[in-house]
Design an enzyme around this catalytic site. Structure first.
Site, PDB file in Angstrom:
ATOM      1  N   LEU A 470      14.118  29.568  36.714  1.00 25.97           N
ATOM      2  CA  LEU A 470      13.217  28.405  36.712  1.00 25.97           C
ATOM      3  C   LEU A 470      12.137  28.322  37.398  1.00 25.97           C
ATOM      4  CD1 LEU A 470      15.644  25.620  35.946  1.00 25.97           C
ATOM      5  CD2 LEU A 470      13.776  26.799  33.604  1.00 25.97           C
ATOM      6  N   GLY A 471      12.310  28.229  38.993  1.00 23.78           N
ATOM      7  CA  GLY A 471      11.098  28.746  40.138  1.00 23.78           C
ATOM      8  C   GLY A 471      11.734  29.963  41.186  1.00 23.78           C
ATOM      9  N   GLY A 473      11.058  29.852  45.442  1.00 21.50           N
ATOM     10  CA  GLY A 473       9.919  29.867  47.141  1.00 21.50           C
ATOM     11  C   GLY A 473      10.396  30.607  47.936  1.00 21.50           C
ATOM     12  N   GLU A 474      10.135  29.979  48.424  1.00 14.63           N
ATOM     13  CA  GLU A 474      10.066  30.811  49.761  1.00 14.63           C
ATOM     14  C   GLU A 474      11.483  31.563  50.581  1.00 14.63           C
ATOM     15  OE1 GLU A 474       8.647  30.840  55.199  1.00 14.63           O
ATOM     16  OE2 GLU A 474       8.852  29.334  53.521  1.00 14.63           O
ATOM     17  N   PHE A 475      12.251  30.965  50.184  1.00 15.07           N
ATOM     18  CA  PHE A 475      13.626  31.277  50.678  1.00 15.07           C
ATOM     19  C   PHE A 475      15.068  31.267  49.512  1.00 15.07           C
ATOM     20  CE2 PHE A 475      12.187  28.423  54.297  1.00 15.07           C
ATOM     21  CZ  PHE A 475      12.363  29.058  55.092  1.00 15.07           C
ATOM     22  N   GLY A 476      14.458  31.085  48.319  1.00 16.79           N
ATOM     23  CA  GLY A 476      15.624  31.501  47.346  1.00 16.79           C
ATOM     24  C   GLY A 476      14.786  30.978  45.761  1.00 16.79           C
ATOM     25  N   VAL A 478      15.658  28.794  41.705  1.00 17.88           N
ATOM     26  CA  VAL A 478      16.217  27.284  40.757  1.00 17.88           C
ATOM     27  C   VAL A 478      15.831  28.281  39.919  1.00 17.88           C
ATOM     28  CG1 VAL A 478      15.799  25.566  40.165  1.00 17.88           C
ATOM     29  CG2 VAL A 478      14.532  25.847  42.175  1.00 17.88           C
ATOM     30  N   LYS A 496      20.216  26.343  42.587  1.00 20.85           N
ATOM     31  CA  LYS A 496      19.240  26.591  43.813  1.00 20.85           C
ATOM     32  C   LYS A 496      19.810  27.566  44.863  1.00 20.85           C
ATOM     33  CE  LYS A 496      16.618  24.159  46.129  1.00 20.85           C
ATOM     34  NZ  LYS A 496      16.011  23.533  46.596  1.00 20.85           N
ATOM     35  N   ASP A 601       9.306  15.299  53.623  1.00 16.17           N
ATOM     36  CA  ASP A 601       8.297  16.326  52.225  1.00 16.17           C
ATOM     37  C   ASP A 601       8.289  15.700  50.370  1.00 16.17           C
ATOM     38  OD1 ASP A 601       6.673  19.127  51.592  1.00 16.17           O
ATOM     39  OD2 ASP A 601       8.973  20.349  51.472  1.00 16.17           O
TER      40      ASP A 601
END
Length: 846
Positions: A470-471, A473-476, A478, A496, A601
């Site tokens: 689904l998406g 990011g910097e650390f992993g 989804v 995640k 955030d």
């Protein structure tokens, strides 16, 4: 000799100076009527500018009213005034001057305050048995003296005024009753506080009976006293019963209280218990509290399987053993683990559901030794005695071997020895190629507190089936997933997953901290944790953590807003819907602030839309729990979303609920602009200087003034002047109520961000219409009552007040959450500046 003479002359000069220092005037005793002024004076001679200090009862007096008068060059007089004398001003006063470590004191004086009597011994609440006599004491003093005291009991005067102190003897009462006393002197009458006579009764049953830290052997039981019956509790009796249905009652336990807790030891693993408590005071016992049930967790089996035998034929080897009793198993049996050794070499262990194992190819097991152990979720128990397989005259022999040392250590554990093996059921029990046991939290190297918080939300990996991404990011990433429950039902979830190249325990711990925060969240506008799972990696010591969350059908709010105006099929979002989005976020943030959580955030990208189009606050990777005080200070280099960060956070790295309110105002702006990037045309490195000049985000087109006024109030430079989340909820609810609901509810369209093959949808249309960067900023100054003088400067618009933070580090996230590389950033694909600059971060060094 010359040095000694110099020292002697200095000492003589010093002593001569000391003898010349003195008080020429001392304060005088004063008797002052309460409310009038008192003035004391001292005069000191011998120093050009002495510092004369006033003291009261041995404590220094810090006063702005102290005055100095010069009588001559080395003679000074000072006064200390009390404008309205009260009883607490009575006491002993004097002056002091310090000279080279020596203290010179004046003569003391006393201020005596005359007024209405003040109470020395005031009536206190009394607890007594019904009909039992007791005494009440009241004492008051002046000046002026004498002082007389009068008692009132139950609204009736008891006797006449008598000299203080006065003791009232009460023969006894049967019901609660009020009492107080009056004191009079020549200045007037004073009335004491009102006390109550309480009748002692039996206590009520204990409250909040809770079981903590349940292990396989003991629990910690805590409770709160109910109504104590106006008498101190002395002991509590605890009753425990074991088992379902017809329960077995254990012996009562008497506990001296306080504290109101007790540790039970010697319990059985994997068993049901119930507990209830009563407490005693000097009158009698309370009723028992309601029964509270609890279940002790599993433990590794305490015994090895018995009667371990084998049968050997030409085709197969059959191993069998006796099943363990429940008391020995101490949990739910997951499998039996069989390990075997041949030629001094340990072979891969085998897993079996039943207490019999059939292995084909009997010839390869000649001269092999076997052991078996039972395994629960908590681990495996001790190994059975080893069995040697030997074919003799067509018969199978049973032989027990002594432990044998190999290059890998002891081949067999001694009988009854616990083997520290953590084991979880494999996906299947393949006898030829068994799957390895699942990982536990112990294998992650995280701290014990975090491990304890996550233990009860750990979900077996075998229950998860991962689907499309689904998406990223910097650390992993989804991923969509399907979670099967133990009863074979299931649900669609989002997972995640930490990047596979991350092997640091600290990175893993940071990932799991987010899950630990979410574990306790229960609010319709805050995303809740379903569980945590661990993915076993081949050739890797540390498994990959996976955080399991509810599946959000409509994705993140920022992407949804972008697609409403830039997608292949744009759609309209009414003002009522946009305000509802804001309300949902404000309610979620108010809940988090009540839990002492700072999000740090908050942005549209970190808010999710469920299938009912309700917004849930999510992504707690930067969140912090406030354990004391009301702020958190960032103490390391971090990648932070600069355009959402409050002014004081940029300046001092201090984060509070008020800095979350600032970010909420930016999120409101994102919603009203349908996903535009904040501060268009302003670089990250310019943000601080831009804000310190008083500049703020401009009013978006089609944004009503009352909505902009609310978001602008979130950006006050003084944090305490920003509205609370509850205040924001109240304001937004009023705006929402003003909007007339549409006669027909128009269904919201779900924007599918992927084509059938999983590729990102293309053909997004650029929308213009952002404000000119030279447009005037908000001209109305922030208003705030009750702020300090030095804080008012923050409310003034000034330029050049501080330097911008250096550095400009960016990362770009596409609407689907995956990274866009630099090569694609400048492609002519029609993407608006909003998508290409969706997020910008700055590294802040502290």
């Amino acid at each position: 000799m010359e040095v000694s003479l110099c020292i002697l002359l200095v000492l003589l000069h010093f002593n001569e100076g000391i003898h010349g220092l003195r008080f020429t005037k001392n304060p005088s005793n004063q008797t002052v009527t309460q409310g009038n002024m008192a003035r004391l004076g001292c005069a000191f001679k011998g120093l050009s500018e002495p510092e004369i200090i006033w003291l009261k009862d041995g404590e220094k007096i810090y006063s702005t009213d102290q005055m100095y008068i010069t009588l001559d060059a080395h003679h000074w007089e000072t006064f200390y005034s009390v404008k309205s004398v009260q009883q607490q001003d009575a006491g002993k006063y004097w002056c002091e001057v310090e000279y080279y470590g020596r203290i010179i004191s004046s003569e003391p004086a006393w201020i005596t305050v005359e007024g209405v009597p003040h109470f020395v011994v005031e009536p206190e609440d009394v607890a007594a048995f019904a009909g039992e006599p007791f005494n009440l004491t009241c004492a008051a003093s002046g000046p002026p003296e004498p002082v007389e005291v009068l008692w009132w009991l139950g609204g009736e005067q008891k006797g006449d005024f008598m000299p203080s102190p006065l003791v009232l003897f009460v023969k006894g009462v049967n019901d609660s009753i009020k009492f107080y006393c009056e004191a009079k002197n020549a200045r007037g009458i004073s009335v004491s506080r009102t006390g109550t006579v309480h009748i002692k009764v039996c206590p009520d049953y204990p409250q909040d009976v809770k079981v903590h830290h349940a292990s396989d052997l003991n629990i910690t039981l805590t409770w709160s006293p109910g109504f104590t019956g106006h008498s101190q509790l002395s002991t509590c009796t605890i009753q425990v019963s074991k088992g379902p249905g017809k329960k077995v009652k254990l012996p009562d336990v008497d506990v001296v209280v306080p504290p109101f807790q007790h540790v039970f030891e010697g319990l059985s693993s994997y068993s049901n218990y119930s507990v209830r408590i009563r407490c005693d005071n000097e009158v009698g016992s309370s009723p028992f509290s309601p029964w509270v049930g609890f279940h002790t967790p599993e433990a590794a089996p305490s015994a090895a399987p018995k009667n371990f035998t084998f049968e050997l034929s030409e085709q197969q080897l059959t191993l069998s053993w006796a099943a363990l009793e429940q008391e020995e198993l101490r949990g739910r049996l997951l499998a039996y683990k069989v390990q075997w050794n041949q030629g001094g070499e340990s072979q891969d262990p085998l897993l079996f559901k039943d207490n019999v194992a059939r292995l084909s190819g009997a010839g390869r097991f000649f001269n092999a030794t076997f052991q078996v152990a039972a395994c629960t979720m908590a681990g495996c128990g001790p190994w059975s005695q080893p069995v040697l397989v030997m074919p003799v005259s067509g018969m199978a022999w049973l032989q027990t071997l002594r432990g044998k040392e190999t290059q890998f250590g002891s081949a067999f554990a001694a009988s009854g020895t616990d083997v520290p093996v953590s084991f979880t059921a494999a996906r299947s029990f393949n006898r030829q190629f068994p799957e390895p046991p699942e990982s536990t939290l112990d294998s992650l190297g995280i701290n014990s507190d975090l491990k304890a918080k996550l233990q009860d939300v750990l979900i077996s990996e075998r229950l998860l089936t991962l689907g499309r991404m689904l998406g990223k990011g910097e650390f992993g990433s989804v991923r969509e997933a399907f979670l099967k429950s133990e009863n074979n039902s299931g649900q669609k979830v989002a997972v995640k997953v930490l990047k596979t190249d991350i092997n640091s325990s600290s990175d893993i711990e940071q990932c799991l901290k987010e899950a630990a925060y979410m574990k306790d969240f229960h609010h319709p506008n805050v995303i809740e944790l379903i569980g945590v799972s661990l993915h076993r990696r081949a050739q890797q010591r540390i498994p990959i953590p996976m955080v399991i969350l509810p599946f959000m059908k409509h994705g993140d709010l920022h992407t949804f807003l972008l697609m409403s105006r830039l997608g292949d099929e744009p759609f309209t979002l009414s003002q009522q819907i946009l305000i509802q989005f804001m309300l949902d976020i404000a309610r979620g943030m108010e809940y988090l602030s009540s839990k002492k959580i700072i999000h740090r955030d908050l942005a549209a990208r970190n808010c999710m839309l469920n299938e009912n189009m309700s917004v849930c606050v999510a992504d707690f990777g930067l969140s912090k729990k406030i354990y004391s005080g009301d702020y958190y200070r960032q103490g390391s280099v971090s990648k932070l979303p600069v355009k959402w960060i409050a002014l004081e956070s940029l300046a001092d790295n201090v984060y509070t609920t008020q800095s979350d309110v600032w970010a909420f105002g930016v999120t409101m702006w994102e919603i009203m602009t349908r996903g535009q990037t904040p501060y268009p045309g302003v670089e990250n490195s310019e943000i601080y200087e831009y804000l310190i000049k008083g500049e703020r985000l401009k009013q978006p087109p089609d944004c009503p003034a009352d909505i902009y006024e609310i978001m602008h109030s979130c950006w006050s430079p003084v944090p305490k002047c920003r509205p609370s989340f509850q205040r924001l909820i109240d304001q937004l609810e009023l705006l929402w109520a003003k909007l007339n609901p549409a006669p027909v509810k128009e269904p919201l369209l779900y924007v599918n961000l992927e084509e059938e093959d999983g590729e990102q949808a293309s053909g997004l249309v650029t929308e213009t219409g952002t404000h000119n960067s030279e447009e005037l900023s908000w001209g109305v100054p922030w208003q705030c009552a009750g702020i300090e003088e030095d804080e008012k400067d923050w409310l003034m618009v000034s330029s050049g007040a501080a330097l911008a933070i250096g550095g400009d580090y960016r990362y770009i996230i596409n609407p689907h959450g995956s990274g866009i590389d630099d090569e694609n950033r400048h492609s002519d694909d029609g993407l608006s500046e909003d998508i290409r600059d969706e997020e910008e971060d700055v590294n802040i060094n502290v």
